[in-house]
Design a protein around this motif. Structure first.
Motif, PDB file in Angstrom:
ATOM      1  N   SER A  14       0.622 -10.355  -3.684  1.00 55.79           N
ATOM      2  CA  SER A  14       0.161  -9.415  -3.591  1.00 55.79           C
ATOM      3  C   SER A  14       1.115 -10.135  -1.635  1.00 55.79           C
ATOM      4  O   SER A  14       1.244 -10.697  -1.432  1.00 55.79           O
ATOM      5  CB  SER A  14      -0.614  -8.908  -2.447  1.00 55.79           C
ATOM      6  OG  SER A  14      -2.015  -8.457  -3.504  1.00 55.79           O
ATOM      7  N   THR A  39       1.505  -8.103   2.667  1.00 54.98           N
ATOM      8  CA  THR A  39       0.730  -7.701   3.474  1.00 54.98           C
ATOM      9  C   THR A  39       1.088  -6.905   4.630  1.00 54.98           C
ATOM     10  O   THR A  39       2.028  -8.415   5.521  1.00 54.98           O
ATOM     11  CB  THR A  39      -0.577  -7.521   3.618  1.00 54.98           C
ATOM     12  OG1 THR A  39      -0.746  -8.962   4.304  1.00 54.98           O
ATOM     13  CG2 THR A  39      -1.322  -7.479   2.633  1.00 54.98           C
ATOM     14  N   THR A  40       1.539  -6.055   5.687  1.00 53.63           N
ATOM     15  CA  THR A  40       1.245  -6.409   6.834  1.00 53.63           C
ATOM     16  C   THR A  40       0.887  -5.391   7.894  1.00 53.63           C
ATOM     17  O   THR A  40      -0.122  -4.400   6.862  1.00 53.63           O
ATOM     18  CB  THR A  40       3.362  -5.463   6.609  1.00 53.63           C
ATOM     19  OG1 THR A  40       4.152  -5.449   8.013  1.00 53.63           O
ATOM     20  CG2 THR A  40       3.290  -4.552   5.945  1.00 53.63           C
ATOM     21  N   LYS A  42      -1.055   1.559   2.742  1.00 53.74           N
ATOM     22  CA  LYS A  42      -1.410   0.829   2.621  1.00 53.74           C
ATOM     23  C   LYS A  42      -0.963  -0.619   3.674  1.00 53.74           C
ATOM     24  O   LYS A  42      -1.281  -1.903   4.189  1.00 53.74           O
ATOM     25  CB  LYS A  42      -2.572   0.042   1.476  1.00 53.74           C
ATOM     26  CG  LYS A  42      -2.922   1.304   1.012  1.00 53.74           C
ATOM     27  CD  LYS A  42      -3.690   0.679  -0.457  1.00 53.74           C
ATOM     28  CE  LYS A  42      -5.033   1.446  -0.467  1.00 53.74           C
ATOM     29  NZ  LYS A  42      -5.691   1.396  -1.670  1.00 53.74           N
ATOM     30  N   THR A  46       1.497  -2.680   2.091  1.00 51.10           N
ATOM     31  CA  THR A  46       1.125  -3.759   0.691  1.00 51.10           C
ATOM     32  C   THR A  46       2.466  -3.669   0.010  1.00 51.10           C
ATOM     33  O   THR A  46       2.536  -2.089  -0.534  1.00 51.10           O
ATOM     34  CB  THR A  46      -0.262  -3.483   0.239  1.00 51.10           C
ATOM     35  OG1 THR A  46      -1.055  -3.751   0.949  1.00 51.10           O
ATOM     36  CG2 THR A  46      -0.612  -4.831  -0.982  1.00 51.10           C
ATOM     37  N   TYR A 102       3.499  -5.354  -3.896  1.00 53.86           N
ATOM     38  CA  TYR A 102       2.405  -6.491  -5.498  1.00 53.86           C
ATOM     39  C   TYR A 102       3.254  -6.551  -6.084  1.00 53.86           C
ATOM     40  O   TYR A 102       4.231  -5.692  -6.441  1.00 53.86           O
ATOM     41  CB  TYR A 102       1.713  -5.299  -5.655  1.00 53.86           C
ATOM     42  CG  TYR A 102       0.574  -4.284  -5.158  1.00 53.86           C
ATOM     43  CD1 TYR A 102       0.806  -3.380  -4.628  1.00 53.86           C
ATOM     44  CD2 TYR A 102      -0.759  -5.499  -4.903  1.00 53.86           C
ATOM     45  CE1 TYR A 102      -0.607  -2.702  -4.333  1.00 53.86           C
ATOM     46  CE2 TYR A 102      -1.620  -4.674  -4.054  1.00 53.86           C
ATOM     47  CZ  TYR A 102      -1.722  -3.258  -3.590  1.00 53.86           C
ATOM     48  OH  TYR A 102      -2.840  -3.157  -2.888  1.00 53.86           O
TER      49      TYR A 102
END
Length: 118
Positions: free
Chosen positions: A20, A22-23, A75, A77, A79
Motif C-alpha cells: 500500500s 498512502t498520502t 482514500k 491510496t 495498491y
C-alpha cells in the motif's frame, strides 16, 4: 505530496504480498501513479503504472499476470497486489505520483523492502 509505503516483508516463493502507498487526503486524478522497484546493484525500474483518470494500467513484462496495481483516489491510496512471487522480485519497492503537465514533478515514497526467499 507525502507518500508512505507499507506491506513489504519476507515471503516464500509462490507467496503473495499486498503493498500500500498512502498520502494524506485524496489523490489528484490528474496525477499518474507508479510503482517502481530497485534490486541490489540494479537500476530502479518501473513495475506498474496507472494513467491519470485511471484510463489505463501498464505493467513491465516480468510481472504481467502476477501483479495487479490499483488506485483509490478518494482514500489517497495506491495498491500493488503481488502474487506468485519469485526470488527475482526481491527489491525495494517505491510508489510515486507524477504530475505530467509542465512543470513535471514526481513525488516519491521512502520505499518498502520485499524479500522472496525459501
Amino acid at each position: 505530496v507525502q507518500l508512505a509505503e507499507s506491506g513489504g516483508g519476507l515471503v516464500h516463493p509462490g507467496g503473495s504480498l499486498r503493498l500500500s502507498c498512502t498520502t494524506p487526503g485524496s489523490i489528484d486524478v490528474k496525477l499518474v501513479a507508479n510503482w517502481y522497484r530497485q534490486a541490489p546493484g540494479k537500476e530502479r525500474e518501473l513495475v506498474a503504472s496507472i494513467s491519470s483518470f485511471g484510463h489505463s494500467t501498464n505493467y513491465v513484462d516480468a510481472v504481467k499476470g502476477r501483479f495487479t496495481m490499483s488506485r483509490d483516489d478518494d482514500k489517497g491510496t495506491l495498491y500493488l497486489q503481488m502474487n506468485s512471487l519469485k526470488p527475482e522480485d526481491t527489491a525495494v519497492y517505491y510508489c510515486s505520483l507524477k504530475k505530467i503537465t509542465w512543470p513535471e514533478v514526481e513525488y516519491w515514497g521512502q520505499g518498502t523492502q520485499v524479500t522472496v526467499a525459501p
